[in-house]
Design a protein around this motif. Sequence first.
Motif, PDB file in Angstrom:
ATOM      1  N   PHE A   1       0.409  -1.163  -0.175  1.00 22.25           N
ATOM      2  CA  PHE A   1       0.195   0.152   0.335  1.00 22.25           C
ATOM      3  C   PHE A   1       0.904   0.962   0.288  1.00 22.25           C
ATOM      4  N   ASN A   2       2.012   1.689   0.680  1.00 23.43           N
ATOM      5  CA  ASN A   2       2.751   2.428   0.580  1.00 23.43           C
ATOM      6  C   ASN A   2       3.655   2.719  -0.485  1.00 23.43           C
ATOM      7  N   ALA A   3       3.990   1.436  -1.097  1.00 22.97           N
ATOM      8  CA  ALA A   3       4.360   1.338  -2.293  1.00 22.97           C
ATOM      9  C   ALA A   3       3.875   2.371  -3.204  1.00 22.97           C
ATOM     10  N   LEU A   4       2.284   1.265  -3.117  1.00 17.01           N
ATOM     11  CA  LEU A   4       2.075   2.187  -4.638  1.00 17.01           C
ATOM     12  C   LEU A   4       1.438   4.035  -4.388  1.00 17.01           C
ATOM     13  N   GLN A   5       1.224   4.108  -3.183  1.00 15.63           N
ATOM     14  CA  GLN A   5       1.029   5.425  -2.546  1.00 15.63           C
ATOM     15  C   GLN A   5       2.227   6.522  -3.566  1.00 15.63           C
ATOM     16  N   GLU A   6       3.719   5.685  -2.982  1.00 12.52           N
ATOM     17  CA  GLU A   6       4.592   6.604  -3.066  1.00 12.52           C
ATOM     18  C   GLU A   6       4.113   7.044  -5.119  1.00 12.52           C
ATOM     19  N   ARG A   7       4.131   5.474  -5.553  1.00 15.15           N
ATOM     20  CA  ARG A   7       4.750   5.303  -7.304  1.00 15.15           C
ATOM     21  C   ARG A   7       3.961   6.467  -7.563  1.00 15.15           C
ATOM     22  N   ILE A   8       2.178   6.198  -7.247  1.00 23.31           N
ATOM     23  CA  ILE A   8       1.392   8.115  -6.871  1.00 23.31           C
ATOM     24  C   ILE A   8       1.890   8.690  -7.401  1.00 23.31           C
ATOM     25  N   ALA A   9       2.631   9.132  -6.073  1.00 20.77           N
ATOM     26  CA  ALA A   9       2.537  10.537  -5.701  1.00 20.77           C
ATOM     27  C   ALA A   9       4.204  10.809  -6.754  1.00 20.77           C
ATOM     28  N   ASN A  10       5.224  10.079  -7.203  1.00 22.52           N
ATOM     29  CA  ASN A  10       5.725  10.492  -7.826  1.00 22.52           C
ATOM     30  C   ASN A  10       6.301   9.133  -8.904  1.00 22.52           C
ATOM     31  N   SER A  11       6.427   8.969  -9.868  1.00 23.78           N
ATOM     32  CA  SER A  11       6.202   8.404 -11.486  1.00 23.78           C
ATOM     33  C   SER A  11       7.787   7.924 -11.592  1.00 23.78           C
ATOM     34  N   SER A  12       8.887   8.710 -10.914  1.00 23.31           N
ATOM     35  CA  SER A  12       9.993   8.570 -11.691  1.00 23.31           C
ATOM     36  C   SER A  12      10.677   7.417  -9.956  1.00 23.31           C
ATOM     37  N   ILE A  13      10.237   7.356  -9.453  1.00 23.78           N
ATOM     38  CA  ILE A  13      11.150   6.692  -8.690  1.00 23.78           C
ATOM     39  C   ILE A  13      11.292   5.640  -9.615  1.00 23.78           C
ATOM     40  N   PRO A  14      12.803   5.053  -9.586  1.00 22.30           N
ATOM     41  CA  PRO A  14      13.028   4.048  -9.875  1.00 22.30           C
ATOM     42  C   PRO A  14      12.065   2.433  -9.243  1.00 22.30           C
ATOM     43  N   PRO A  15      12.161   1.518 -10.387  1.00 26.20           N
ATOM     44  CA  PRO A  15      11.749   0.442 -10.231  1.00 26.20           C
ATOM     45  C   PRO A  15      12.022  -0.070  -8.857  1.00 26.20           C
ATOM     46  N   ARG A  16      11.242  -0.931  -7.244  1.00 28.37           N
ATOM     47  CA  ARG A  16      12.020  -0.974  -6.311  1.00 28.37           C
ATOM     48  C   ARG A  16      11.492  -3.278  -6.327  1.00 28.37           C
ATOM     49  N   THR A  17      11.857  -3.599  -5.857  1.00 29.46           N
ATOM     50  CA  THR A  17      12.242  -4.699  -4.855  1.00 29.46           C
ATOM     51  C   THR A  17      11.590  -4.903  -3.288  1.00 29.46           C
ATOM     52  N   LEU A  18      10.917  -5.321  -2.804  1.00 30.49           N
ATOM     53  CA  LEU A  18      10.571  -4.811  -1.618  1.00 30.49           C
ATOM     54  C   LEU A  18       9.658  -6.336  -0.678  1.00 30.49           C
ATOM     55  N   MET A  19      11.217  -6.608  -0.383  1.00 33.75           N
ATOM     56  CA  MET A  19      10.334  -8.041   0.831  1.00 33.75           C
ATOM     57  C   MET A  19      10.633  -7.851   1.929  1.00 33.75           C
ATOM     58  N   VAL A  20       9.746  -8.235   2.450  1.00 35.48           N
ATOM     59  CA  VAL A  20       9.615  -8.431   3.807  1.00 35.48           C
ATOM     60  C   VAL A  20      10.038  -9.647   4.637  1.00 35.48           C
ATOM     61  N   THR A  21      10.726 -10.163   5.527  1.00 37.46           N
ATOM     62  CA  THR A  21      11.330 -11.366   5.417  1.00 37.46           C
ATOM     63  C   THR A  21      10.366 -12.043   6.748  1.00 37.46           C
ATOM     64  N   PRO A  22      10.309 -13.386   6.341  1.00 36.49           N
ATOM     65  CA  PRO A  22       9.427 -14.767   6.574  1.00 36.49           C
ATOM     66  C   PRO A  22       9.540 -14.924   7.456  1.00 36.49           C
ATOM     67  N   ARG A  23       8.697 -16.029   8.565  1.00 42.01           N
ATOM     68  CA  ARG A  23       9.424 -16.810   9.565  1.00 42.01           C
ATOM     69  C   ARG A  23       9.219 -18.223   9.579  1.00 42.01           C
ATOM     70  N   LEU A  24      10.134 -18.851  10.804  1.00 40.35           N
ATOM     71  CA  LEU A  24       9.892 -19.672  10.640  1.00 40.35           C
ATOM     72  C   LEU A  24       9.041 -20.535  11.703  1.00 40.35           C
ATOM     73  N   VAL A  25       7.509 -21.600  11.824  1.00 41.73           N
ATOM     74  CA  VAL A  25       6.732 -22.153  11.758  1.00 41.73           C
ATOM     75  C   VAL A  25       7.517 -23.765  12.780  1.00 41.73           C
ATOM     76  N   VAL A  26       7.777 -23.883  13.901  1.00 43.48           N
ATOM     77  CA  VAL A  26       7.774 -25.192  13.309  1.00 43.48           C
ATOM     78  C   VAL A  26       7.225 -25.958  14.513  1.00 43.48           C
ATOM     79  N   ARG A  27       6.542 -27.123  13.876  1.00 39.23           N
ATOM     80  CA  ARG A  27       5.638 -28.396  14.069  1.00 39.23           C
ATOM     81  C   ARG A  27       6.250 -29.688  14.491  1.00 39.23           C
TER      82      ARG A  27
END
Length: 367
Positions: free
Chosen positions: A331-357
């Motif tokens: 959502f933040n990335a789209l807001q920023e892209r709407i506000a400034n179309s000249s931003i270079p393309p970005r890859t934004l990665m979120v950290t996963p979490r191991l769940v042990v069972r």
Amino acid sequence: MITRELAAEILAGKYRQTGRLPSEVQLVKRFGVSRPTIGQALRSLQDDGLVERRAGSGTYVRSGKDRSGESRSGSPQLGMIVPNLRQTEIFESICGELASLARVNDYGLWWGAATPPSSEIRMTVEEAEELCSRFIERGVAGVFFVPFEHQPDREAANRRITERLRQAGIPVVLIDRDIGAFPNRSELDLVGVDNFAGGYLLAQHLIKLGMKRLAYVMRPLTASTVDARIAGARIAMLDHGLEAPRKFVHAGDPTDLKFVRSFAQSHQLDAVLCTSDHIAAQLLQSLNRIGVRVPDDLRLVGFDNVRFASLLTIPLTSMEQPCRDIALTAFNALQERIANSSIPPRTLMVTPRLVVRESCGAYSHPI
């Protein structure tokens, strides 16, 4: 919380058959809250344009032609194209969070086509292109797009949709995966979990448990995200002095017993990594049918950490995708892209979490 969960269920088509949501009394019982709290949640859904409340009758999902999600008159609108929304729990959660974020930030969210999808399972390319046309006609400010997978023409379809939006001057943020094959990147913003790290951490976890002979199971024509997970698993094996076998990846139907026997009954594997929890659950059933016990004979891990992962006969070890964080970042990335179309393309990665069972055998083999 209640608003997001109900929004996710609406977006996934749970109430499509009758169009009617449970009564306020039923929702009070389900969520364990007061009736005013439920009333507030339903008003929020109404503000989002997802439902309409009919006096003396109940609360209903708004029809396709009215379902713009416009929260206030004149508010800017965002669009959302999610082909496999109805069959993928993580996208239900992400879309529910996006609906909530849109409301809080005074955006409308257009997520429905004029006609219902022809399939309860997933949106077709034709339906996605129709929705794309409606976005362009309506002049939405930006679009969230989860690219197609599991079909031969997926890359061409993905590029066709994004190019139409680009030519119309509408910013696009990709969620979960790129429009092309890994490791290539398009010139579009992409938000998703760190799939390479997820694959690496799952394989490393199994290796620390003493597993040396690993394999990866996937369906054919799957998303590019899986290639990143496979690459991460291979590097984890190399980093721990193990050589990934030439036949490391097995692509097929996990419900096909012949396919499962081809790798599971050879006694040459210690553990299997799966594309998703859904595939791991199907594989678990197939393994049980051919007499292979998890985790005694074979360790098994999934990816996503969906709700049913802890409810299987053998609770599933999985890599959790933090859906709320993905939605907020997108959502933040789209807001920023709407506000400034000249931003270079970005890859934004979120950290996963191991769940042990139990499915990985960790409780009988200390790490």
